[in-house]
Design an enzyme around this catalytic site. Structure first.
Site, short mmCIF file in Angstrom:
data_model
loop_
_atom_site.label_atom_id
_atom_site.label_comp_id
_atom_site.label_asym_id
_atom_site.label_seq_id
_atom_site.Cartn_x
_atom_site.Cartn_y
_atom_site.Cartn_z
N TYR A 82 4.19 6.82 9.73
CA TYR A 82 3.35 5.68 9.37
C TYR A 82 4.16 4.55 8.73
CZ TYR A 82 -0.97 3.22 8.39
OH TYR A 82 -1.98 2.28 8.39
N HIS B 83 0.84 -1.20 0.00
CA HIS B 83 0.00 0.00 0.00
C HIS B 83 0.87 1.25 0.00
CE1 HIS B 83 -4.21 -1.44 1.39
NE2 HIS B 83 -3.64 -2.34 0.62
N TYR C 11 -9.13 5.63 7.60
CA TYR C 11 -9.18 6.04 9.00
C TYR C 11 -10.24 7.12 9.10
CZ TYR C 11 -4.76 3.63 10.08
OH TYR C 11 -3.78 2.69 10.29
N PRO D 25 -4.01 1.11 19.32
CA PRO D 25 -3.84 0.47 18.00
C PRO D 25 -3.80 1.44 16.82
CG PRO D 25 -6.04 0.07 18.85
CD PRO D 25 -5.27 0.70 19.97
N LYS E 126 1.17 0.42 15.42
CA LYS E 126 2.58 0.45 15.80
C LYS E 126 3.01 -0.66 16.77
CE LYS E 126 3.87 3.72 13.19
NZ LYS E 126 4.21 3.12 11.90
C1 DHB Z 1 -5.10 -2.60 11.31
C2 DHB Z 1 -5.03 -2.29 12.63
C3 DHB Z 1 -4.65 -1.02 13.00
O1 DHB Z 1 -4.57 -0.69 14.30
C4 DHB Z 1 -4.35 -0.06 12.05
O2 DHB Z 1 -4.01 1.19 12.45
C5 DHB Z 1 -4.42 -0.38 10.73
C6 DHB Z 1 -4.80 -1.66 10.35
C7 DHB Z 1 -5.51 -3.96 10.89
O3 DHB Z 1 -5.82 -4.80 11.76
O4 DHB Z 1 -5.57 -4.23 9.69
#
Ligand code: DHB
Length: 374
Positions: free
Chosen positions: A369, A57, A185, A277, A281
Site C-alpha cells: 500500500y 495518513h 475500504y 482502482p 496504484k
Molecule cells: C482514492 C481512490 C482509490 O482508488 C483508493 O484506493 C483510495 C483513494 C481516492 O480517490 O481518494
C-alpha cells in the site's frame, strides 16, 4: 513529471497534450501518493503545496459487514501515504513547467510517432489545422490507454494481458467533512464501498455499481443511502451528506502490455498498464515508470551509460506486475462478483479474518500500500 525532472537536469523536452489545460485540471482522479511518489515530487521541485496541504495518513480501516479493523502502515513499514489529489499534482507540475518556460502544447491532434525503431525518431501533430514536426532523441509515450504510443509498437512485437471485472465504481465528490479520519475500504453484502477524502471539507466516496449503470441513474440521495448501507453502522451514523459536485463511473480492468520499450519509444503509465482502482496504484505505478525512465535518460545524457534505457522495460515491468497483483488481490478481497458461490464468499471472509489477525499478512498489505521500492 518526466518533463520537469529532466528540466532539472538540463535535458530539454516537449509535452504534447490532446486536451485543453482546463479539461485536464477539471478531471477528478485518485488521491493517494506513495512514499516514492512524494520523493519524486520533491526531486522535481514541486512539493511545496503538497507538503503544506497534503494529509499524511499512517493507516486505513478495512471492514467486512459490521466487522472492522485498522492497518497501521507506519508501524509495519516506517512509511506513510499522502492524500493529495492527482489533479492538484498536475496543477503544480503545469505551474512549474510554465514558470520555467517549459513547452507544453495543448489541444494537439493527429499525433504520429515516426521511426521509433530507428536512430532519428520524430513526432508529427496538428495544431490549429497546421502540421508540426518535432525531431527528438527519444519519445516517452505517456498518452494513456487510448493513446497512439502503444499502437505504434507493431502487433508482432507486443503481448497483451488483460482481465476485465464485471462491475464499475461510481464516484462522488462532495463538499462535506470526511466520515472518518482514515480511509475506509468496505466489503458488504451489497458490494464494495470506499470512503476517502481530499481535505477536511472535501470528501471522495465510491460504491461498486453495475456496468450498465449511468451516473444519471443515481440521484445524490440514492448514492448516500447505498453508501450508508455498505459501511459499518458506527460510521454510517456519522456520515455527513450534501450535494455531489462530481459524479462519474469508472470500469475496472487489469491490463499489461509487454515490452514497454520499442527502439526509442518508451511506454509509461496507462499507455502500458491499467490497474483496477482498489488501492490507488494507477498514478503511483505511472510514477515508478517515470523514475526508471528518468534515471535511464540522465545516465545516458550525463555519462553515455545506456544500460538504464536498455533495461527500462524489464525494470518497469518487474514492479508493474507486483502492483497488478496487489490491485487484483484487493479487488478480489473486497468486491461482490455476480457469479460468486457460497464457497467463494467463505474464502473472502477467511481472507479478511486472516488479515485482521495476522501481523505478517498486515505487513504484506502495508508494504504494497505504501509502495514497493523502486
Ligand atoms: C482514492 C481512490 C482509490 O482508488 C483508493 O484506493 C483510495 C483513494 C481516492 O480517490 O481518494
Amino acid at each position: 513529471m518526466l518533463s520537469q525532472l529532466l528540466y532539472k537536469k538540463g535535458i530539454e523536452s516537449v509535452v504534447l497534450e490532446r486536451k485543453t489545460r482546463d479539461y485536464v485540471l477539471g478531471r477528478i482522479r485518485a488521491g493517494i501518493l506513495e512514499v516514492g511518489f512524494v520523493g519524486l515530487m520533491r526531486e522535481a521541485g514541486v512539493s511545496e503545496r503538497m507538503d503544506k496541504e497534503g494529509l499524511v495518513h499512517d493507516g486505513a480501516v478495512i471492514s467486512f459487514g459490521e466487522e472492522q479493523f485498522g492497518i497501521n502502515f507506519k508501524a509495519h513499514t516506517g512509511s506513510n501515504i499522502v492524500v493529495y489529489g492527482q489533479t492538484e499534482v498536475t496543477r503544480d507540475l503545469y505551474d512549474a513547467r510554465e514558470a520555467a518556460g517549459g513547452k507544453i502544447v495543448f489541444s494537439v491532434e493527429n499525433v504520429v510517432i515516426h521511426d521509433a525503431d530507428c536512430d532519428a525518431p520524430f513526432v508529427t501533430y496538428d495544431i490549429d489545422g497546421a502540421e508540426q514536426h518535432v525531431t527528438c532523441d527519444y519519445v516517452a509515450g505517456c498518452d494513456g490507454f487510448h493513446g497512439v504510443s502503444r499502437q505504434t509498437i507493431p502487433l508482432e512485437v507486443r503481448q497483451e494481458f488483460e482481465k476485465v471485472y464485471p462491475f464499475g465504481w461510481l464516484g462522488v465528490l462532495s463538499q462535506t467533512p470526511p466520515v472518518h479520519k482514515e480511509l475506509i475500504y468496505a466489503s458488504s453484502e451489497r458490494g464494495f464501498a470506499l470512503c476517502s477524502m481530499r481535505n477536511d471539507k472535501l470528501s471522495r466516496y465510491y460504491i461498486q455499481c453495475s456496468l450498465s449503470d449511468s451516473p444519471d441513474d443515481w440521484t445524490d440521495a440514492a448514492f448516500w443511502k447505498e453508501l450508508k448501507r455498505r459501511i459499518p453502522a458506527e460510521h454510517a451514523a456519522k456520515l455527513v451528506t450534501g450535494p455531489s459536485i462530481e459524479k462519474s463511473i469508472a470500469p475496472l480492468r487489469s491490463f499489461v502490455t509487454e515490452p514497454m520499450r520499442w527502439g526509442r519509444l518508451f511506454l509509461c503509465g496507462d499507455a502500458a498498464h491499467i490497474v483496477p482502482p482498489t488501492g490507488a496504484k494507477g498514478l503511483n505505478t505511472a510514477a515508478s515508470d517515470i523514475h526508471y525512465l528518468y534515471h535511464g535518460l540522465v545516465d545516458y545524457y550525463q555519462s553515455g551509460d545506456g544500460e538504464g534505457l536498455e533495461r527500462y522495460s524489464e525494470k518497469a515491468l518487474a514492479r508493474v506486475w507486483k502492483a497488478e497483483r496487489f490491485s487484483w488481490w484487493m479487488t478480489n478481497l473486497l468486491h461482490r462478483f455476480p457469479d460468486q458461490s457460497r464457497f467463494d464468499l467463505k474464502m473472502q471472509k477467511a481472507e479478511f479474518e486472516f488479515l485482521r489477525e495476522n501481523a505478517g499478512a498486515q505487513m504484506v498489505m502495508a508494504q504494497n500500500y505504501v509502495g514497493l521500492p523502486y
